[in-house]
Motif scaffolding. Structure first.
Motif, PDB file in Angstrom:
ATOM      1  N   GLY A   1      38.299  47.956  33.664  1.00 43.67           N
ATOM      2  CA  GLY A   1      38.635  49.369  33.192  1.00 43.67           C
ATOM      3  C   GLY A   1      39.024  50.406  33.945  1.00 43.67           C
ATOM      4  N   ASP A   2      38.617  50.329  35.375  1.00 37.88           N
ATOM      5  CA  ASP A   2      38.923  51.187  36.380  1.00 37.88           C
ATOM      6  C   ASP A   2      40.388  51.546  36.482  1.00 37.88           C
ATOM      7  OD1 ASP A   2      36.276  51.659  37.032  1.00 37.88           O
ATOM      8  OD2 ASP A   2      36.249  50.634  38.815  1.00 37.88           O
ATOM      9  N   ARG A   3      40.935  52.739  36.617  1.00 38.04           N
ATOM     10  CA  ARG A   3      42.258  53.153  36.959  1.00 38.04           C
ATOM     11  C   ARG A   3      42.524  52.886  38.549  1.00 38.04           C
ATOM     12  NH1 ARG A   3      43.333  58.129  36.656  1.00 38.04           N
ATOM     13  NH2 ARG A   3      45.242  58.173  35.314  1.00 38.04           N
ATOM     14  N   VAL A   4      43.505  52.033  38.901  1.00 37.45           N
ATOM     15  CA  VAL A   4      43.637  51.822  40.339  1.00 37.45           C
ATOM     16  C   VAL A   4      45.110  51.582  40.776  1.00 37.45           C
ATOM     17  CG1 VAL A   4      41.406  50.568  40.559  1.00 37.45           C
ATOM     18  CG2 VAL A   4      43.293  49.212  39.801  1.00 37.45           C
ATOM     19  N   GLY A   5      45.470  51.574  42.165  1.00 36.41           N
ATOM     20  CA  GLY A   5      46.717  51.463  42.438  1.00 36.41           C
ATOM     21  C   GLY A   5      46.725  50.658  43.707  1.00 36.41           C
ATOM     22  N   VAL A   6      47.795  50.134  43.959  1.00 35.70           N
ATOM     23  CA  VAL A   6      48.156  48.980  45.103  1.00 35.70           C
ATOM     24  C   VAL A   6      49.260  49.427  45.862  1.00 35.70           C
ATOM     25  CG1 VAL A   6      48.629  46.987  45.910  1.00 35.70           C
ATOM     26  CG2 VAL A   6      47.082  47.315  44.014  1.00 35.70           C
ATOM     27  N   GLY A   7      49.622  49.614  47.233  1.00 33.25           N
ATOM     28  CA  GLY A   7      50.657  50.303  47.776  1.00 33.25           C
ATOM     29  C   GLY A   7      51.381  49.078  48.500  1.00 33.25           C
ATOM     30  N   CYS A   8      51.837  49.258  49.740  1.00 33.79           N
ATOM     31  CA  CYS A   8      52.628  48.689  50.215  1.00 33.79           C
ATOM     32  C   CYS A   8      52.084  47.272  50.974  1.00 33.79           C
ATOM     33  CB  CYS A   8      53.533  49.196  51.444  1.00 33.79           C
ATOM     34  SG  CYS A   8      54.283  50.807  50.846  1.00 33.79           S
ATOM     35  N   MET A   9      51.031  47.241  51.047  1.00 32.77           N
ATOM     36  CA  MET A   9      50.159  46.110  51.741  1.00 32.77           C
ATOM     37  C   MET A   9      49.020  45.663  50.775  1.00 32.77           C
ATOM     38  SD  MET A   9      48.649  47.896  55.211  1.00 32.77           S
ATOM     39  CE  MET A   9      47.708  49.226  54.840  1.00 32.77           C
ATOM     40  N   VAL A  10      48.804  44.187  50.873  1.00 31.62           N
ATOM     41  CA  VAL A  10      47.613  43.829  50.256  1.00 31.62           C
ATOM     42  C   VAL A  10      46.588  43.143  50.991  1.00 31.62           C
ATOM     43  CG1 VAL A  10      49.021  43.551  48.220  1.00 31.62           C
ATOM     44  CG2 VAL A  10      49.217  41.610  49.577  1.00 31.62           C
ATOM     45  N   ASP A  11      46.995  42.986  52.394  1.00 35.04           N
ATOM     46  CA  ASP A  11      45.689  42.249  53.147  1.00 35.04           C
ATOM     47  C   ASP A  11      46.229  42.509  54.580  1.00 35.04           C
ATOM     48  OD1 ASP A  11      43.370  40.998  53.776  1.00 35.04           O
ATOM     49  OD2 ASP A  11      44.461  39.094  53.038  1.00 35.04           O
ATOM     50  N   SER A  12      45.132  42.380  55.584  1.00 30.65           N
ATOM     51  CA  SER A  12      45.309  42.431  57.035  1.00 30.65           C
ATOM     52  C   SER A  12      44.633  41.720  57.654  1.00 30.65           C
ATOM     53  CB  SER A  12      45.424  43.723  57.382  1.00 30.65           C
ATOM     54  OG  SER A  12      44.012  44.375  57.417  1.00 30.65           O
ATOM     55  N   CYS A  13      44.402  41.206  58.923  1.00 30.48           N
ATOM     56  CA  CYS A  13      43.543  40.593  59.527  1.00 30.48           C
ATOM     57  C   CYS A  13      41.984  41.177  59.419  1.00 30.48           C
ATOM     58  CB  CYS A  13      43.692  40.147  60.859  1.00 30.48           C
ATOM     59  SG  CYS A  13      43.359  41.494  62.341  1.00 30.48           S
ATOM     60  N   GLY A  14      41.776  42.473  59.519  1.00 32.89           N
ATOM     61  CA  GLY A  14      40.501  42.992  59.116  1.00 32.89           C
ATOM     62  C   GLY A  14      39.633  42.932  60.504  1.00 32.89           C
ATOM     63  N   GLU A  15      40.176  42.563  61.680  1.00 30.43           N
ATOM     64  CA  GLU A  15      39.201  42.121  62.713  1.00 30.43           C
ATOM     65  C   GLU A  15      40.072  42.783  63.812  1.00 30.43           C
ATOM     66  OE1 GLU A  15      39.499  38.170  62.903  1.00 30.43           O
ATOM     67  OE2 GLU A  15      38.083  37.713  61.455  1.00 30.43           O
ATOM     68  N   CYS A  16      41.288  42.931  64.115  1.00 31.98           N
ATOM     69  CA  CYS A  16      41.957  43.731  65.409  1.00 31.98           C
ATOM     70  C   CYS A  16      41.419  45.318  65.530  1.00 31.98           C
ATOM     71  CB  CYS A  16      43.279  43.620  65.425  1.00 31.98           C
ATOM     72  SG  CYS A  16      44.066  44.690  64.119  1.00 31.98           S
ATOM     73  N   GLU A  17      41.749  45.801  66.536  1.00 29.03           N
ATOM     74  CA  GLU A  17      41.285  47.070  66.902  1.00 29.03           C
ATOM     75  C   GLU A  17      41.724  48.104  65.855  1.00 29.03           C
ATOM     76  OE1 GLU A  17      41.563  50.404  70.658  1.00 29.03           O
ATOM     77  OE2 GLU A  17      42.563  48.407  70.769  1.00 29.03           O
TER      78      GLU A  17
ATOM     79  N   VAL B   1      46.810  40.042  41.536  1.00 31.53           N
ATOM     80  CA  VAL B   1      45.677  40.034  41.917  1.00 31.53           C
ATOM     81  C   VAL B   1      45.497  40.387  43.506  1.00 31.53           C
ATOM     82  CG1 VAL B   1      43.813  38.077  42.906  1.00 31.53           C
ATOM     83  CG2 VAL B   1      45.191  37.981  40.604  1.00 31.53           C
ATOM     84  N   VAL B   2      44.391  41.096  43.839  1.00 32.79           N
ATOM     85  CA  VAL B   2      44.473  41.813  45.330  1.00 32.79           C
ATOM     86  C   VAL B   2      43.129  42.005  45.686  1.00 32.79           C
ATOM     87  CG1 VAL B   2      45.078  43.786  46.490  1.00 32.79           C
ATOM     88  CG2 VAL B   2      46.318  43.468  44.890  1.00 32.79           C
ATOM     89  N   THR B   3      42.879  41.500  46.842  1.00 31.09           N
ATOM     90  CA  THR B   3      41.407  41.982  47.234  1.00 31.09           C
ATOM     91  C   THR B   3      41.119  43.035  47.194  1.00 31.09           C
ATOM     92  OG1 THR B   3      39.992  41.638  49.349  1.00 31.09           O
ATOM     93  CG2 THR B   3      41.967  42.196  49.873  1.00 31.09           C
ATOM     94  N   GLU B   4      39.704  43.449  46.962  1.00 32.30           N
ATOM     95  CA  GLU B   4      39.274  44.900  46.765  1.00 32.30           C
ATOM     96  C   GLU B   4      39.481  45.850  47.820  1.00 32.30           C
ATOM     97  OE1 GLU B   4      34.880  45.389  46.251  1.00 32.30           O
ATOM     98  OE2 GLU B   4      34.597  43.556  47.371  1.00 32.30           O
ATOM     99  N   ASN B   5      39.646  45.296  48.999  1.00 28.30           N
ATOM    100  CA  ASN B   5      39.711  46.285  50.041  1.00 28.30           C
ATOM    101  C   ASN B   5      41.144  46.754  50.386  1.00 28.30           C
ATOM    102  OD1 ASN B   5      36.943  46.103  50.932  1.00 28.30           O
ATOM    103  ND2 ASN B   5      37.366  44.345  52.376  1.00 28.30           N
ATOM    104  N   PHE B   6      41.874  46.497  49.505  1.00 27.12           N
ATOM    105  CA  PHE B   6      43.372  46.909  49.493  1.00 27.12           C
ATOM    106  C   PHE B   6      43.926  47.612  48.186  1.00 27.12           C
ATOM    107  CE2 PHE B   6      43.275  44.901  53.415  1.00 27.12           C
ATOM    108  CZ  PHE B   6      44.218  45.271  54.207  1.00 27.12           C
TER     109      PHE B   6
END
Length: 353
Positions: free
Chosen positions: A82-98, A135-140
């Motif tokens: 039910g949440d209103r949400v958006g997704v932009g130009c990217m759906v993931d990244s390594c999450g580990e680099c600087e 389908v997108v990981t929640e962090n994106f």
């Protein structure tokens, strides 16, 4: 797998055709979004037509996505159905680099995963928002404030953040003089945002035909770059120039408009190289820079800023059957100022598992 209905191109020439695509089953941190609206970005056209390099067909573009969460993975904590949400130009990244650790996922050192025309961590070719579900990981995924309508929110996920990020980074604020090159999908957002940040805003456009719009959107001044007197009159004026056009420009001429320590930042991405004379930079310690969208944290910040200041893009909502026509109108600069696809018009049955 989750089947979604979509519009895709099957070659560089198009046209768009109805198709179905498969979305992955929800992983523990995934969110299933029913897409309500998808904005049309010039990047969609560049990519689909192979102007930025070869792509795999069929291709479903679209990275300005607004919709409703319909289901979440077992370990999702940020969103609920039910949440209103958006997704932009990217759906993931390594999450580990600087850069990812700094919240600058767009500059992931291993390369972020584009919303379409990329290979994700599961080895699947990503397909974008001209579709019924994603389908997108929640962090994106970002939250769309309640006072921003979903159709108006969609272009903020690219046009909004692409202009907000450099304006924030280079300090658009009261006492600063900011110029925006081009008054299109990106440019009209840059004008609105820079005005809300308190800067003195000037539009630099080829002609004066959009002057009335520019002033209405928040510009203090408007000049035609086709007039040679413009470059003489405005020489050494600006602290920041944001170039939003995706065509080749005379970089040296625009650099001459910068004051001491001023910056010309490119957010438009023409397929051909841009040249610059070193003397255009060294004389006044000027900088020629670039900026790529924004990280997820900054994208949420941008949405909240827009909600606070009642900023939304100027949009024209179209049906799925009008995408080809809309693309041609984008190329002809015949849109004021962003097309948004009403995904409910895909006239197919709803996605099913």
């Amino acid at each position: 797998m989750i089947t979604a209905h979509a519009r895709a191109v099957f070659s560089q020439e198009g046209p768009f055709k109805p198709t179905t695509i498969e979305r992955r089953d929800l992983q523990p941190h995934d969110v299933l979004i029913e897409i309500k609206y998808a904005g049309i970005c010039h990047s969609d056209i560049h990519t689909a037509r192979g102007e930025w390099g070869p792509v795999k067909y069929p291709l479903v573009p679209g990275h300005e996505i607004a919709g409703i969460v319909t289901r979440v993975g077992s370990e999702v904590t940020k969103f609920s159905a039910g949440d209103r949400v958006g997704v932009g130009c990217m759906v993931d990244s390594c999450g580990e680099c600087e850069n990812c650790r700094k919240g600058e996922e767009q500059y992931c050192l291993k390369g972020n995963t584009g919303t379409y025309a990329a290979i994700d961590r599961y080895g699947q070719y990503t397909q974008g928002g001209y579709s019924t579900h994603i389908v997108v990981t929640e962090n994106f995924v970002v939250r769309i404030p309640d006072n921003i309508e979903l159709d108006a929110a969609a272009p903020l996920l690219c046009a909004g953040i692409t202009t907000y990020s450099p304006l924030r980074h280079w300090g658009a604020a009261p006492g600063k003089k900011v110029a925006v090159v081009g008054l299109g999908g990106l440019g009209h957002m840059a004008v609105k945002l820079a005005h809300a940040m308190g800067a003195e805003v000037t539009v630099l456009s080829q002609t004066l035909k959009k002057k009335e719009d520019g002033l209405r959107l928040g510009a203090d001044h408007y000049y035609a770059t086709s007039d040679p007197e413009t470059f003489k009159k405005l020489a050494g004026t600006f602290d920041l120039i944001v170039n939003t056009v995706s065509a080749k420009i005379g970089v040296d001429a625009f650099l001459s408009l910068l004051a001491l320590d001023g910056t010309l930042v490119n957010v438009g991405a023409p397929p051909e190289p841009l040249s610059v004379n070193a003397f255009s930079l060294i004389g006044q310690r000027r900088s020629f820079a670039g900026s790529l969208i924004g990280g997820i944290r900054e994208t949420q910040e941008m949405l909240d800023f827009c909600a606070e200041h009642n900023i939304t893009p100027e949009i024209e909502v179209i049906s799925a059957d009008q995408i080809d026509e809309a693309w041609e109108r984008v190329l002809a600069s015949d849109v004021r100022y962003r097309f948004v696809i009403d995904i409910s018009t895909m006239d197919n049955e709803s996605s099913r598992q």
